[in-house]
Design a protein around this motif. Structure first.
Motif, PDB file in Angstrom:
ATOM      1  N   GLY A  69     -32.155 -95.634  51.908  1.00 26.10           N
ATOM      2  CA  GLY A  69     -32.600 -97.004  51.655  1.00 26.10           C
ATOM      3  C   GLY A  69     -33.506 -97.145  50.444  1.00 26.10           C
ATOM      4  O   GLY A  69     -34.208 -98.148  50.308  1.00 26.10           O
ATOM      5  N   LEU A  81     -34.046-100.330  48.206  1.00 26.08           N
ATOM      6  CA  LEU A  81     -34.824-101.473  48.693  1.00 26.08           C
ATOM      7  C   LEU A  81     -36.323-101.292  48.477  1.00 26.08           C
ATOM      8  O   LEU A  81     -37.106-102.204  48.737  1.00 26.08           O
ATOM      9  N   THR A 117     -45.352-106.494  55.369  1.00 25.50           N
ATOM     10  CA  THR A 117     -45.028-107.920  55.421  1.00 25.50           C
ATOM     11  C   THR A 117     -46.296-108.763  55.311  1.00 25.50           C
ATOM     12  O   THR A 117     -46.269-109.866  54.756  1.00 25.50           O
ATOM     13  N   VAL A 135     -39.021-108.969  53.995  1.00 21.81           N
ATOM     14  CA  VAL A 135     -38.775-108.109  55.148  1.00 21.81           C
ATOM     15  C   VAL A 135     -37.774-107.006  54.837  1.00 21.81           C
ATOM     16  O   VAL A 135     -37.968-105.847  55.221  1.00 21.81           O
ATOM     17  N   ARG A 136     -36.697-107.334  54.143  1.00 25.47           N
ATOM     18  CA  ARG A 136     -35.687-106.314  53.843  1.00 25.47           C
ATOM     19  C   ARG A 136     -36.274-105.196  52.980  1.00 25.47           C
ATOM     20  O   ARG A 136     -36.053-104.009  53.231  1.00 25.47           O
ATOM     21  N   ASN A 137     -37.040-105.568  51.950  1.00 24.62           N
ATOM     22  CA  ASN A 137     -37.692-104.567  51.117  1.00 24.62           C
ATOM     23  C   ASN A 137     -38.749-103.801  51.898  1.00 24.62           C
ATOM     24  O   ASN A 137     -38.927-102.585  51.708  1.00 24.62           O
ATOM     25  N   ALA A 146     -38.677-103.072  55.038  1.00 23.34           N
ATOM     26  CA  ALA A 146     -38.013-102.103  55.910  1.00 23.34           C
ATOM     27  C   ALA A 146     -37.633-100.847  55.133  1.00 23.34           C
ATOM     28  O   ALA A 146     -37.847 -99.715  55.594  1.00 23.34           O
ATOM     29  N   GLY A 147     -37.063-101.018  53.942  1.00 22.97           N
ATOM     30  CA  GLY A 147     -36.695 -99.863  53.115  1.00 22.97           C
ATOM     31  C   GLY A 147     -37.904 -99.092  52.635  1.00 22.97           C
ATOM     32  O   GLY A 147     -37.920 -97.852  52.651  1.00 22.97           O
ATOM     33  N   ASP A 187     -30.185-104.324  67.631  1.00 25.57           N
ATOM     34  CA  ASP A 187     -31.469-103.660  67.420  1.00 25.57           C
ATOM     35  C   ASP A 187     -32.386-103.834  68.625  1.00 25.57           C
ATOM     36  O   ASP A 187     -33.090-102.915  69.024  1.00 25.57           O
TER      37      ASP A 187
END
Length: 256
Positions: A67, A70, A172, A178-180, A182-183, A234
């Motif tokens: 990942g 990200l 966050t 959020v996507r970034n 998570a990575g 999830d």
């Protein structure tokens, strides 16, 4: 080395490794599976925690690398600074664990598992999704974000359960998408665990046979988890983490 294992115990550790690999790939919380398995296998909680970190970190490194596109910095803190903090914090946490007497750590484990379980439960049911019209989140000052990440990294090297969720929340809060987040979280956690694993390996306080069995299972589970990522909800995995955490907490308190 593996010939000394009872077949049932070998199967237990292998299944725990597969399950933990799947769990980490999909939702996190693999240590909630491997820690009790290693304690059942006869390791004291401190050795079980160290061995679990060694066994699971290769899969976490793989997840972080997968990942990496990200990865981003926080609004007021670059990724390079976050990475340095995470790597150094993992070393500090590992050293702190090594010098902590096994008896003291054993008495801390139920409380650590309980705290991590509550964090997972909050991440599953307690977090409110942003709504239209909500006021924008104001990121904390850079030194606050740095301090938060330092505490999380040290905690990750010392125990680790729930560190991923804590990191995601911190990123966050710093207004990272959020996507970034998570990575980035996966990379930061892998760096903290890598540095902690190196310290543990050099210390010699590792049950290598147990780590090998769980590690092989975790590699297979991580691959399977990556394939299941688009199929299994999830939240199902997160509920599983909470159930395991509650059971483990109760068992550890009763045992203590």
């Amino acid at each position: 080395m593996l010939a000394s294992f009872d077949p049932a115990m070998l199967l237990l550790l292998l299944v725990a490794g597969v399950w933990a690999g799947i769990q980490n790939a999909l939702a996190g919380g693999g240590s909630f599976v491997t820690l009790p398995a290693l304690i059942i296998a006869g390791l004291d909680p401190k050795l079980a925690n160290i061995t679990s970190t060694i066994a699971l970190f290769p899969g976490q490194i793989t997840t972080g690398l997968a990942g990496r596109k990200l990865v981003a910095g926080a609004e007021r803190l670059s990724f390079r600074v976050l990475a340095i903090i995470s790597f150094a914090g993992g070393i500090a946490g590992a050293l702190l664990l090594i010098i902590t007497p096994s008896r003291v750590f054993a008495s801390m484990v139920p409380w650590l598992v309980l705290a991590a379980t509550l964090v997972f439960a909050w991440s599953t049911w307690g977090r409110r999704k942003p709504q239209p019209g909500d006021a924008p989140i104001v990121p904390p000052p850079a030194w606050v974000s740095a301090l938060i990440q330092t505490v999380i990294a040290v905690y990750g090297g010392f125990f680790g359960g729930g560190a991923g969720i804590m990191t995601l929340a911190a990123l966050t809060l710093a207004r990272m998408p959020v996507r970034n987040a998570a990575g980035t979280k996966n990379v930061l956690i892998s760096l903290a665990n890598l540095s902690a694993a190196v310290v543990f390996a050099l210390s010699g306080a590792v049950a290598w046979a147990h780590a090998l069995v769980i590690g092989l299972g975790a590699i297979a589970g991580g691959y399977a988890g990556a394939r299941l990522l688009h199929v299994l909800p999830d939240k199902v995995l997160r509920v599983g983490v909470v159930v395991i955490g509650v059971g483990l907490t109760v068992g550890l308190f009763v045992r203590g």
